[in-house]
Motif scaffolding. Sequence first.
Motif, PDB file in Angstrom:
ATOM      1  N   UNK A 278       0.769  -1.235   0.000  1.00  0.00           N
ATOM      2  CA  UNK A 278       0.000   0.000   0.000  1.00  0.00           C
ATOM      3  C   UNK A 278       0.799   1.284   0.000  1.00  0.00           C
ATOM      4  N   UNK A 279       2.085   1.213  -0.198  1.00  0.00           N
ATOM      5  CA  UNK A 279       2.884   2.432  -0.273  1.00  0.00           C
ATOM      6  C   UNK A 279       2.818   2.963  -1.700  1.00  0.00           C
ATOM      7  N   UNK A 280       2.491   4.238  -1.809  1.00  0.00           N
ATOM      8  CA  UNK A 280       2.465   4.931  -3.098  1.00  0.00           C
ATOM      9  C   UNK A 280       3.289   6.198  -2.958  1.00  0.00           C
ATOM     10  N   UNK A 281       4.087   6.489  -3.962  1.00  0.00           N
ATOM     11  CA  UNK A 281       4.921   7.679  -3.958  1.00  0.00           C
ATOM     12  C   UNK A 281       4.946   8.228  -5.375  1.00  0.00           C
ATOM     13  N   UNK A 282       4.656   9.502  -5.530  1.00  0.00           N
ATOM     14  CA  UNK A 282       4.785  10.130  -6.837  1.00  0.00           C
ATOM     15  C   UNK A 282       5.300  11.544  -6.652  1.00  0.00           C
ATOM     16  N   UNK A 283       6.171  11.957  -7.562  1.00  0.00           N
ATOM     17  CA  UNK A 283       6.749  13.285  -7.476  1.00  0.00           C
ATOM     18  C   UNK A 283       7.211  13.739  -8.856  1.00  0.00           C
TER      19      UNK A 283
ATOM     20  N   UNK B 221      -3.754   0.768  10.809  1.00  0.00           N
ATOM     21  CA  UNK B 221      -4.662   0.533   9.691  1.00  0.00           C
ATOM     22  C   UNK B 221      -5.209   1.796   9.053  1.00  0.00           C
ATOM     23  N   UNK B 222      -4.705   2.952   9.448  1.00  0.00           N
ATOM     24  CA  UNK B 222      -5.164   4.231   8.914  1.00  0.00           C
ATOM     25  C   UNK B 222      -4.423   4.565   7.614  1.00  0.00           C
ATOM     26  N   UNK B 223      -5.165   5.042   6.615  1.00  0.00           N
ATOM     27  CA  UNK B 223      -4.548   5.485   5.357  1.00  0.00           C
ATOM     28  C   UNK B 223      -3.957   6.876   5.591  1.00  0.00           C
ATOM     29  N   UNK B 224      -2.669   7.002   5.404  1.00  0.00           N
ATOM     30  CA  UNK B 224      -1.959   8.258   5.624  1.00  0.00           C
ATOM     31  C   UNK B 224      -1.521   8.794   4.270  1.00  0.00           C
ATOM     32  N   UNK B 225      -1.869  10.048   3.995  1.00  0.00           N
ATOM     33  CA  UNK B 225      -1.444  10.672   2.737  1.00  0.00           C
ATOM     34  C   UNK B 225      -0.859  12.045   3.031  1.00  0.00           C
ATOM     35  N   UNK B 226       0.300  12.288   2.455  1.00  0.00           N
ATOM     36  CA  UNK B 226       0.986  13.565   2.593  1.00  0.00           C
ATOM     37  C   UNK B 226       1.281  14.093   1.194  1.00  0.00           C
ATOM     38  N   UNK B 227       0.922  15.337   0.965  1.00  0.00           N
ATOM     39  CA  UNK B 227       1.289  16.037  -0.269  1.00  0.00           C
ATOM     40  C   UNK B 227       2.323  17.082   0.116  1.00  0.00           C
ATOM     41  N   UNK B 228       3.170  17.441  -0.831  1.00  0.00           N
ATOM     42  CA  UNK B 228       4.189  18.425  -0.495  1.00  0.00           C
ATOM     43  C   UNK B 228       4.650  19.201  -1.711  1.00  0.00           C
ATOM     44  N   UNK B 229       5.237  20.339  -1.423  1.00  0.00           N
ATOM     45  CA  UNK B 229       5.931  21.165  -2.395  1.00  0.00           C
ATOM     46  C   UNK B 229       7.276  21.473  -1.774  1.00  0.00           C
ATOM     47  N   UNK B 230       8.313  21.380  -2.549  1.00  0.00           N
ATOM     48  CA  UNK B 230       9.648  21.774  -2.104  1.00  0.00           C
ATOM     49  C   UNK B 230      10.172  22.760  -3.133  1.00  0.00           C
ATOM     50  N   UNK B 231      10.336  24.002  -2.721  1.00  0.00           N
ATOM     51  CA  UNK B 231      10.768  25.036  -3.647  1.00  0.00           C
ATOM     52  C   UNK B 231      11.595  26.079  -2.908  1.00  0.00           C
ATOM     53  N   UNK B 232      11.665  27.292  -3.441  1.00  0.00           N
ATOM     54  CA  UNK B 232      12.471  28.331  -2.802  1.00  0.00           C
ATOM     55  C   UNK B 232      11.972  28.681  -1.400  1.00  0.00           C
ATOM     56  N   UNK B 233      10.758  28.271  -1.075  1.00  0.00           N
ATOM     57  CA  UNK B 233      10.212  28.517   0.267  1.00  0.00           C
ATOM     58  C   UNK B 233      10.430  27.337   1.211  1.00  0.00           C
ATOM     59  N   UNK B 234      11.170  26.336   0.782  1.00  0.00           N
ATOM     60  CA  UNK B 234      11.451  25.177   1.617  1.00  0.00           C
ATOM     61  C   UNK B 234      10.474  24.035   1.387  1.00  0.00           C
ATOM     62  N   UNK B 235      10.532  23.052   2.258  1.00  0.00           N
ATOM     63  CA  UNK B 235       9.665  21.868   2.202  1.00  0.00           C
ATOM     64  C   UNK B 235       8.357  22.206   2.891  1.00  0.00           C
ATOM     65  N   UNK B 236       7.234  22.066   2.158  1.00  0.00           N
ATOM     66  CA  UNK B 236       5.921  22.451   2.666  1.00  0.00           C
ATOM     67  C   UNK B 236       4.959  21.270   2.568  1.00  0.00           C
ATOM     68  N   UNK B 237       4.906  20.438   3.590  1.00  0.00           N
ATOM     69  CA  UNK B 237       4.001  19.281   3.551  1.00  0.00           C
ATOM     70  C   UNK B 237       2.588  19.660   3.974  1.00  0.00           C
ATOM     71  N   UNK B 238       1.625  18.872   3.529  1.00  0.00           N
ATOM     72  CA  UNK B 238       0.247  19.039   3.994  1.00  0.00           C
ATOM     73  C   UNK B 238      -0.407  17.668   4.041  1.00  0.00           C
ATOM     74  N   UNK B 239      -1.269  17.485   5.006  1.00  0.00           N
ATOM     75  CA  UNK B 239      -1.982  16.223   5.162  1.00  0.00           C
ATOM     76  C   UNK B 239      -2.757  16.240   6.467  1.00  0.00           C
ATOM     77  N   UNK B 240      -3.823  15.481   6.517  1.00  0.00           N
ATOM     78  CA  UNK B 240      -4.679  15.467   7.703  1.00  0.00           C
ATOM     79  C   UNK B 240      -3.972  14.946   8.950  1.00  0.00           C
TER      80      UNK B 240
END
Length: 121
Positions: free
Chosen positions: A50-55, A74-93
């Motif tokens: 169940x591991x998925x990774x896309x970038x 057993x919880x589905x964990x999803x993290x989205x992120x942007x890494x740019x000139x403002x640094x690493x910016x993750x988001x997720x519940x």
Amino acid sequence: RFQLMICALVGLAAAFPSGSSPEDAHAEVVSRSEDVRPDGFDAKLETTNGINDQRSGDEHGNIKGSFSFISPEGEHVQISYVADENGFQPSGEVLPTPPPIPVEIQKALDWIAAHPSVEKH
């Protein structure tokens, strides 16, 4: 390019949590694709546990991506992120969020914004 490598390693480390279960040790790759070009890259990975990774990234070192996995609970964990000139910016519940600003502080900030100081010469 070094920045791209670091971000890719951070993404992979996050996709493989340390509290993994025994079936995680025997997980197999379901699909994997990598397209590296002079103007950037795209990469995807999916495993049987169940591991998925896309970038994707561009020639300036900006990266957008997401990863997900099933937690030991057993919880589905999803993290989205942007890494740019403002640094690493993750988001997720599942990520912690700061507490709300107290009403009194917010009123003071609103008043300050509405009444900018005038400098006297």
